[in-house]
Design a protein around this motif. Structure first.
Motif, mmCIF file in Angstrom:
data_model
loop_
_atom_site.group_PDB
_atom_site.id
_atom_site.type_symbol
_atom_site.label_atom_id
_atom_site.label_comp_id
_atom_site.label_asym_id
_atom_site.label_seq_id
_atom_site.Cartn_x
_atom_site.Cartn_y
_atom_site.Cartn_z
ATOM 1 N N ILE A 189 0.844 -1.185 0.000
ATOM 2 C CA ILE A 189 0.000 0.000 0.000
ATOM 3 C C ILE A 189 0.880 1.236 0.000
ATOM 4 C CG2 ILE A 189 -0.214 -0.089 2.540
ATOM 5 C CD1 ILE A 189 -3.066 1.065 2.165
ATOM 6 N N SER B 220 1.553 5.511 0.291
ATOM 7 C CA SER B 220 1.161 6.534 1.253
ATOM 8 C C SER B 220 -0.167 7.174 0.884
ATOM 9 C CB SER B 220 2.249 7.603 1.354
ATOM 10 O OG SER B 220 2.499 8.174 0.079
ATOM 11 N N GLY C 151 -2.616 5.407 -0.324
ATOM 12 C CA GLY C 151 -3.651 4.402 -0.119
ATOM 13 C C GLY C 151 -3.892 3.464 -1.284
ATOM 14 N N ARG C 152 -3.076 3.562 -2.308
ATOM 15 C CA ARG C 152 -3.232 2.631 -3.436
ATOM 16 C C ARG C 152 -2.691 1.270 -3.026
ATOM 17 N NH1 ARG C 152 -1.669 7.264 -6.216
ATOM 18 N NH2 ARG C 152 0.497 6.560 -6.303
ATOM 19 N N THR C 153 -3.434 0.234 -3.375
ATOM 20 C CA THR C 153 -3.083 -1.115 -2.945
ATOM 21 C C THR C 153 -2.765 -2.041 -4.114
ATOM 22 O OG1 THR C 153 -5.412 -1.769 -2.909
ATOM 23 C CG2 THR C 153 -4.474 -0.930 -0.854
ATOM 24 N N SER D 69 -4.100 -2.328 4.940
ATOM 25 C CA SER D 69 -4.452 -0.953 5.278
ATOM 26 C C SER D 69 -3.309 -0.343 6.079
ATOM 27 C CB SER D 69 -5.754 -0.908 6.086
ATOM 28 O OG SER D 69 -5.619 -1.627 7.301
ATOM 29 N N ARG D 70 -3.340 0.956 6.246
ATOM 30 C CA ARG D 70 -2.273 1.611 7.009
ATOM 31 C C ARG D 70 -2.833 2.809 7.768
ATOM 32 N NH1 ARG D 70 2.172 3.683 2.827
ATOM 33 N NH2 ARG D 70 2.835 5.117 4.490
ATOM 34 N N ASP D 71 -2.170 3.110 8.857
ATOM 35 C CA ASP D 71 -2.473 4.284 9.666
ATOM 36 C C ASP D 71 -1.251 5.179 9.582
ATOM 37 O OD1 ASP D 71 -2.703 6.151 11.778
ATOM 38 O OD2 ASP D 71 -3.980 4.797 12.924
ATOM 39 N N ASN D 72 -1.363 6.267 8.827
ATOM 40 C CA ASN D 72 -0.211 7.136 8.600
ATOM 41 C C ASN D 72 0.166 7.958 9.841
ATOM 42 O OD1 ASN D 72 0.179 6.299 5.949
ATOM 43 N ND2 ASN D 72 -1.270 7.794 5.142
#
Length: 120
Positions: A51, A53, A55-57, A70-73
């Motif tokens: 993913i 930064s 949000g593209r996966t 998913s990620r939490d920046n």
């Protein structure tokens, strides 16, 4: 330098779910792509999911539709939700993070790996 701490691996029955986490800490300018790779015994390492930064996966063919990255920046953490697990998902899962240092160099770092075993 960035350090990664992974968590969430373990033993699960076929059809079950697990959630992996990978938290990045240290000094850096920015974190770019965060991803998960896996390596099963006797096989080459393969991309599970990544993913950006923004949000593209991107997903490996064998996990698309079953796994969600998913990620939490804010927390600099990447998650891998694994559903409908199959025995062939058994592998060591490793977190991979690409980041930019404070000197604006691009660097890649790996986590220590966490074992996921899918078995009845």
């Amino acid at each position: 330098q960035v350090q990664l701490v992974e968590s969430g691996g373990g033993l699960v029955q076929p059809g079950g779910s697990l959630r992996l986490s990978c938290a990045a800490s240290g000094m850096f300018f920015s974190i770019n792509v965060m991803g998960w790779y896996r390596q099963a015994p006797g096989k080459e390492r393969e991309l599970v999911a990544a993913i950006t930064s923004a949000g593209r996966t991107n997903y490996g063919d064998s996990v698309a539709g079953r796994f969600t990255i998913s990620r939490d920046n804010v927390k600099n953490t990447v998650y891998l939700q694994m559903d409908s697990l199959k025995p062939e998902d058994t592998a060591v899962y490793s977190c991979n993070v690409g980041y930019e240092t404070i000197f604006r160099r691009n660097v890649e770092v790996w986590g220590q790996g966490t074992l996921v075993t899918v078995s009845s």
